[in-house]
Design a protein around this motif. Structure first.
Motif, mmCIF file in Angstrom:
data_model
loop_
_atom_site.group_PDB
_atom_site.id
_atom_site.type_symbol
_atom_site.label_atom_id
_atom_site.label_comp_id
_atom_site.label_asym_id
_atom_site.label_seq_id
_atom_site.Cartn_x
_atom_site.Cartn_y
_atom_site.Cartn_z
ATOM 1 N N UNK A 211 0.807 -1.213 0.000
ATOM 2 C CA UNK A 211 0.000 0.000 0.000
ATOM 3 C C UNK A 211 0.835 1.256 0.000
ATOM 4 N N UNK A 212 1.960 1.240 -0.698
ATOM 5 C CA UNK A 212 2.837 2.399 -0.702
ATOM 6 C C UNK A 212 3.519 2.559 -2.048
ATOM 7 N N UNK A 213 4.067 3.739 -2.236
ATOM 8 C CA UNK A 213 4.977 3.974 -3.352
ATOM 9 C C UNK A 213 6.291 4.410 -2.724
ATOM 10 N N UNK A 214 7.366 3.708 -3.094
ATOM 11 C CA UNK A 214 8.665 3.957 -2.460
ATOM 12 C C UNK A 214 9.693 4.200 -3.555
ATOM 13 N N UNK A 215 10.273 5.405 -3.551
ATOM 14 C CA UNK A 215 11.243 5.802 -4.572
ATOM 15 C C UNK A 215 12.553 6.175 -3.893
ATOM 16 N N UNK A 216 13.664 5.635 -4.381
ATOM 17 C CA UNK A 216 14.984 5.921 -3.811
ATOM 18 C C UNK A 216 15.951 6.302 -4.922
ATOM 19 N N UNK A 217 17.074 6.878 -4.524
ATOM 20 C CA UNK A 217 18.141 7.195 -5.470
ATOM 21 C C UNK A 217 18.854 5.911 -5.876
ATOM 22 N N UNK A 218 19.117 5.764 -7.174
ATOM 23 C CA UNK A 218 19.836 4.574 -7.649
ATOM 24 C C UNK A 218 21.218 4.492 -7.027
ATOM 25 N N UNK A 219 21.885 5.631 -6.849
ATOM 26 C CA UNK A 219 23.229 5.647 -6.251
ATOM 27 C C UNK A 219 23.187 5.236 -4.790
ATOM 28 N N UNK A 220 22.194 5.714 -4.053
ATOM 29 C CA UNK A 220 22.070 5.321 -2.644
ATOM 30 C C UNK A 220 21.803 3.828 -2.514
ATOM 31 N N UNK A 221 20.965 3.304 -3.398
ATOM 32 C CA UNK A 221 20.671 1.872 -3.373
ATOM 33 C C UNK A 221 21.924 1.062 -3.705
ATOM 34 N N UNK A 222 22.681 1.529 -4.678
ATOM 35 C CA UNK A 222 23.930 0.852 -5.044
ATOM 36 C C UNK A 222 24.897 0.819 -3.858
ATOM 37 N N UNK A 223 25.073 1.951 -3.176
ATOM 38 C CA UNK A 223 25.993 2.013 -2.035
ATOM 39 C C UNK A 223 25.518 1.128 -0.886
ATOM 40 N N UNK A 224 24.200 1.105 -0.659
ATOM 41 C CA UNK A 224 23.667 0.261 0.412
ATOM 42 C C UNK A 224 23.954 -1.210 0.138
ATOM 43 N N UNK A 225 23.769 -1.632 -1.112
ATOM 44 C CA UNK A 225 24.026 -3.026 -1.466
ATOM 45 C C UNK A 225 25.490 -3.390 -1.305
#
Length: 202
Positions: A58-72
């Motif tokens: 029940x949500x829409x969740x948008x993140x920065x591709x760079x932040x996601x890359x660094x987190x991984x």
């Protein structure tokens, strides 16, 4: 094993190579083909949305591709038995090649969803992004996590968590499992086959 040999032999014939392809060759070939089938990643990635069906929550969740890359890069890969790492490698390459000039939003491809399943709760507090409750039609500033009953399934303790906004609207759910090791080894969180069957796919 026979299937792998057949694929390896056919790959060697198609490529014109005289030597047989190695597992690394097959993985690289698989990764390359997967990336060619996907749209290029843009500056922002939509992880969850109701348009994805029951798995979207029940949500829409948008993140920065760079932040996601660094987190991984900073996290250990998810523990999933018998899954090749080709998808994981393709996911990281897809994020690395994100086009920062395009301020559009790219939906997370289904091929990569398994790499994040069971880890969304960790990501909420670690990655700055826009998490919007579709019921409130507003950006979520506070979260409530409700833990379900834990059950035992062989060597696994399995449970589910439901993440809600402060007004009580369901955002997404995840299944978790702790695998018990014997002989003095420590327990660790895992995604067991049984937990994947029981989860409301995030």
């Amino acid at each position: 094993m026979r299937a792998f040999r057949a694929l390896r032999n056919s790959w060697a014939c198609l490529s014109g190579r005289r030597r047989l392809a190695t597992r690394e060759d097959i993985r690289a070939w698989t990764v390359g083909n997967l990336l060619l089938e996907l749209p290029r990643c843009t500056r922002r990635v939509r992880l969850l949305s109701p348009q994805q069906g029951p798995s979207g929550g029940g949500c829409e969740w948008i993140v920065s591709a760079r932040d996601l890359e660094h987190w991984l890069e900073e996290r250990d890969p998810p523990v999933v038995a018998a899954r090749p790492d080709g998808t994981r490698r393709a996911f990281r390459l897809w994020l690395q090649a994100a086009d920062d000039r395009v301020d559009a939003i790219t939906d997370l491809p289904d091929a990569f969803r398994s790499e994040l399943r069971g880890r969304f709760t960790q990501m909420v507090s670690a990655i700055a992004g826009e998490l919007r409750c579709v019921r409130c039609d507003d950006v979520v500033t506070g979260l409530e996590e409700v833990c379900g009953d834990k059950t035992h399934d062989g060597a696994f303790t399995v449970w589910a968590t439901q993440t809600r906004c402060v007004r009580g609207h369901d955002l997404f759910s995840e299944a978790h499992a702790t695998e018990l090791y014997f002989g003095g080894r420590a327990s660790r969180d895992s995604a067991s086959p049984s937990s994947r069957r029981q989860q409301a796919r995030a």
